[in-house]
Design an enzyme around this catalytic site. Structure first.
Site, PDB file in Angstrom:
ATOM      1  N   LYS A 157      -4.093  -5.012  12.914  1.00 43.93           N
ATOM      2  CA  LYS A 157      -3.087  -5.720  12.120  1.00 43.93           C
ATOM      3  C   LYS A 157      -2.484  -4.671  11.196  1.00 43.93           C
ATOM      4  O   LYS A 157      -3.070  -4.301  10.191  1.00 43.93           O
ATOM      5  CB  LYS A 157      -3.748  -6.841  11.312  1.00 43.93           C
ATOM      6  CG  LYS A 157      -2.830  -7.978  10.883  1.00 43.93           C
ATOM      7  CD  LYS A 157      -1.650  -7.598  10.018  1.00 43.93           C
ATOM      8  CE  LYS A 157      -1.976  -7.416   8.551  1.00 43.93           C
ATOM      9  NZ  LYS A 157      -0.758  -7.015   7.749  1.00 43.93           N
ATOM     10  N   GLU A 208     -11.210   1.996   2.807  1.00 46.36           N
ATOM     11  CA  GLU A 208     -10.642   3.200   2.179  1.00 46.36           C
ATOM     12  C   GLU A 208      -9.585   2.708   1.209  1.00 46.36           C
ATOM     13  O   GLU A 208      -8.634   2.037   1.618  1.00 46.36           O
ATOM     14  CB  GLU A 208     -10.012   4.119   3.229  1.00 46.36           C
ATOM     15  CG  GLU A 208     -10.989   5.054   3.918  1.00 46.36           C
ATOM     16  CD  GLU A 208     -11.813   5.899   2.965  1.00 46.36           C
ATOM     17  OE1 GLU A 208     -11.311   6.280   1.888  1.00 46.36           O
ATOM     18  OE2 GLU A 208     -12.984   6.161   3.287  1.00 46.36           O
ATOM     19  N   CYS A 250      -3.114   8.264  -0.502  1.00 45.99           N
ATOM     20  CA  CYS A 250      -4.290   7.987  -1.344  1.00 45.99           C
ATOM     21  C   CYS A 250      -4.839   9.289  -1.883  1.00 45.99           C
ATOM     22  O   CYS A 250      -5.545   9.287  -2.884  1.00 45.99           O
ATOM     23  CB  CYS A 250      -5.361   7.155  -0.657  1.00 45.99           C
ATOM     24  SG  CYS A 250      -5.317   7.131   1.090  1.00 45.99           S
ATOM     25  N   GLU A 305      -4.086   3.805 -10.480  1.00 41.92           N
ATOM     26  CA  GLU A 305      -3.338   4.383  -9.355  1.00 41.92           C
ATOM     27  C   GLU A 305      -1.894   3.877  -9.389  1.00 41.92           C
ATOM     28  O   GLU A 305      -1.645   2.671  -9.428  1.00 41.92           O
ATOM     29  CB  GLU A 305      -3.989   4.005  -8.023  1.00 41.92           C
ATOM     30  CG  GLU A 305      -3.313   4.733  -6.862  1.00 41.92           C
ATOM     31  CD  GLU A 305      -3.937   4.428  -5.511  1.00 41.92           C
ATOM     32  OE1 GLU A 305      -4.217   3.247  -5.244  1.00 41.92           O
ATOM     33  OE2 GLU A 305      -4.127   5.372  -4.726  1.00 41.92           O
TER      34      GLU A 305
HETATM   35  C1  UN1 Z   1      -3.889   9.083   2.841  1.00 41.71           C
HETATM   36  O1  UN1 Z   1      -3.754   9.694   1.799  1.00 41.71           O
HETATM   37  O2  UN1 Z   1      -3.663   7.869   2.886  1.00 41.71           O
HETATM   38  O3  UN1 Z   1      -5.338  14.523   3.592  1.00 41.71           O
HETATM   39  C2  UN1 Z   1      -4.302   9.773   4.094  1.00 41.71           C
HETATM   40  C3  UN1 Z   1      -4.211  14.059   3.718  1.00 41.71           C
HETATM   41  C4  UN1 Z   1      -3.822  13.443   5.046  1.00 41.71           C
HETATM   42  C5  UN1 Z   1      -4.326  12.050   5.153  1.00 41.71           C
HETATM   43  C6  UN1 Z   1      -4.034  11.233   3.951  1.00 41.71           C
HETATM   44  N1  UN1 Z   1      -4.321  14.259   6.104  1.00 41.71           N
HETATM   45  O4  UN1 Z   1      -3.426  14.053   2.798  1.00 41.71           O
END
Ligand code: UN1
Length: 497
Positions: free
Chosen positions: A174, A249, A283, A384
């Site tokens: 999804k 995550e 993230c 955040e």
């Molecule tokens: C994310 O930040 O949602 O390390 C993933 C990184 C990428 C993956 C990020 N390879 O910034």
């Protein structure tokens, strides 16, 4: 505009209901990218049923053969890299080199997980008794529900699907409603690569109606989610009584430390890339920089100068360095944090506003924003923001920097710029985050090691490869003892004393 359908049991199907939603180009709101079904529970039920019936044949297909399908998928994604990268940029907004990077990460993980088909290691260890074997092996969980975000609309669905598939699970994806076309394009390639009908299913719809229902469905054995902390924590509560494996995550408040002996130019490069790349919507984005007071003013002025020069625009244009943010809601949230930062007494050095002139008037563009004089306890240093807003915090020593880095509920990534090997070695040990970078920014993880955050950043089940990575989440361990002594042997008991 693409007209999308759900993918269930190997066919593209219209949902039971008639409701639909669209994804827009965030660089130009006049452009609708795709139109997709707003599915309901009945559609989820169908997808779960399809995934359940496909499960026995898929789990018994030898893992190296499952791996060969993933290799084909990797090749097909590579052949379509340009088209997919442009789709990422059009539907999600990140600049084309990053859109291509998103796709590359999917190619990398598909090859990596394809190779796992010939490993999927268990262990063989000695027994304390004669004529007895002790070993462990990995088995699939069954049917897994995957709910993915919009910020890596190809890479994150690929991380989750390839890991789940190589372990022998069947999946229902999804994806975020901001990026349905990217998810459909990836699923289409998996089907073309030879993933059998029902092994991968795709259902579009809202997080509340479809995502949560799917993850808590009685026919689902495990769930994996990447997205906001609020949604993740809610899922943790909703799914707790079901007692099923759940990987989360979530957010980050990632910090770079710049020591007084750092290569300042390199640190400025890293901070600008970490904070304003992907418009801060990773993230792993850098949202705090902790700078030693001896280089603080020089660092802030160089970084502000750099931020001021960054060109905003449509990510398909080669000169663009910073794309739009994803939607109006995020745009408003980011601007609200700018207001909060000012009210808290931080100094707005540059940016802080939405650009609505010229070519940018139809998109969602926020100028790269830097706050200086930020205190570690301020909301802009704790919450955040998920946008191009960076808080610069002064410090007087390495020890103080460590305590600032760790004074966060999040713990995804961190970084240090210093030429002192002893200091960087201590940072490696003392930064309490799942990923630590030395003389590099907080972004840029590679697929062959686990990707996951500590504390509120994640549930402790990292994505991607390596020991402790996604294979461990998407499989369960079975231990086998075989006694071929032909007599009753008792562990712990059959011995002299
Ligand atoms: C994310 O930040 O949602 O390390 C993933 C990184 C990428 C993956 C990020 N390879 O910034």
């Amino acid at each position: 505009m693409k007209e999308l359908r759900n993918f269930i049991g190997g066919t593209w199907r219209d949902p039971r209901g008639l409701k639909r939603f669209s994804s827009m180009n965030p660089a130009d709101g006049r452009e609708t990218v795709a139109d997709a079904p707003l599915s309901g529970r009945a559609d989820v039920d169908l997808a779960v049923e399809a995934a359940r019936s496909a499960a026995p044949a898929w789990r018994t297909l030898p893992a190296p053969r499952r791996g060969e399908i993933l290799y084909r998928a990797a090749q097909l994604i590579a052949q379509n890299k340009r088209r997919l990268g442009e789709l990422v940029t059009t539907e999600m907004g990140k600049v084309l080199p990053e859109g291509l990077g998103d796709v590359q990460e999917a190619i990398d993980i598909a090859y990596y997980m394809g190779g796992e088909g010939r490993r999927l290691q268990g262990e063989t260890v000695p027994s304390e008794l004669p004529n007895k074997d002790c070993k462990s092996q990995r088995e699939p969980l069954g049917v897994v529900a995957l709910v993915t975000p919009w910020n890596f609309p190809i890479a994150i669905p690929a991380w989750k699907m390839t890991a789940a598939l190589i372990c022998g699970n069947t999946v229902i994806l999804k994806p975020s409603s901001e990026t349905p076309a990217c998810a459909a394009a990836l699923v289409e390639i998996l089907a073309e690569a030879g993933v059998p009908p029902g092994v991968v299913n795709l259902v579009f719809g809202s997080g509340e109606e479809v995502g949560e229902y799917l993850m808590s469905h009685p026919g689902v054995d495990a769930a994996s989610f990447t997205g906001s902390c609020n949604a993740g924590e809610r899922l943790e509560r909703v799914l707790a009584p079901l007692h099923r494996p759940l990987a989360l995550e979530m957010g980050g408040k990632n910090a770079i430390v710049v020591m007084d002996d750092a290569d300042l130019e390199l640190a400025v490069d890293g901070a600008a890339w970490g904070a304003f790349g992907t418009s801060g919507q990773r993230c792993t984005a850098t949202s705090r920089v902790v700078v030693h007071e001896r280089v603080y003013d020089a660092f802030v002025s160089r970084l502000a100068e750099r931020a001021g020069r960054m060109r905003l625009g449509n990510g398909l244009k080669p000169e663009t360095e910073v794309g739009p943010v994803i939607n109006e809601r995020q745009c408003a949230k980011i601007l609200d944090y700018v207001r909060v930062g000012k009210e808290e007494g931080a100094k707005l050095v540059i940016g802080g506003e939405r650009i609505t002139t010229g070519e940018l008037q139809h998109g969602l563009f926020i100028a790269p924003t830097i706050f200086a004089g930020v205190k570690p306890t301020m909301r802009i240093a704790q919450e955040e923001i998920f946008g191009p807003v960076l808080s610069v915090i002064p410090c007087t020593s390495f020890d103080e920097a460590v305590s600032i880095v760790n004074s966060s509920r999040f713990g995804l990534s961190s970084a240090i710029y210093s030429r002192d090997v002893n200091i960087t070695a201590r940072a490696e040990k003392e930064f309490a985050t799942g990923i630590v970078y030395i003389n590099a920014s907080t972004i840029g993880a590679e697929v062959q090691l686990p990707f996951g955050g500590w504390r509120h950043s994640g549930s402790g089940h990292p994505e991607a490869g390596g020991k402790g990575g996604a294979v461990e989440f998407f499989s369960k361990v079975k231990v086998i003892y075989r006694d071929y002594s032909g007599r009753l042997q008792k562990a712990q008991i059959d011995r002299e004393a």
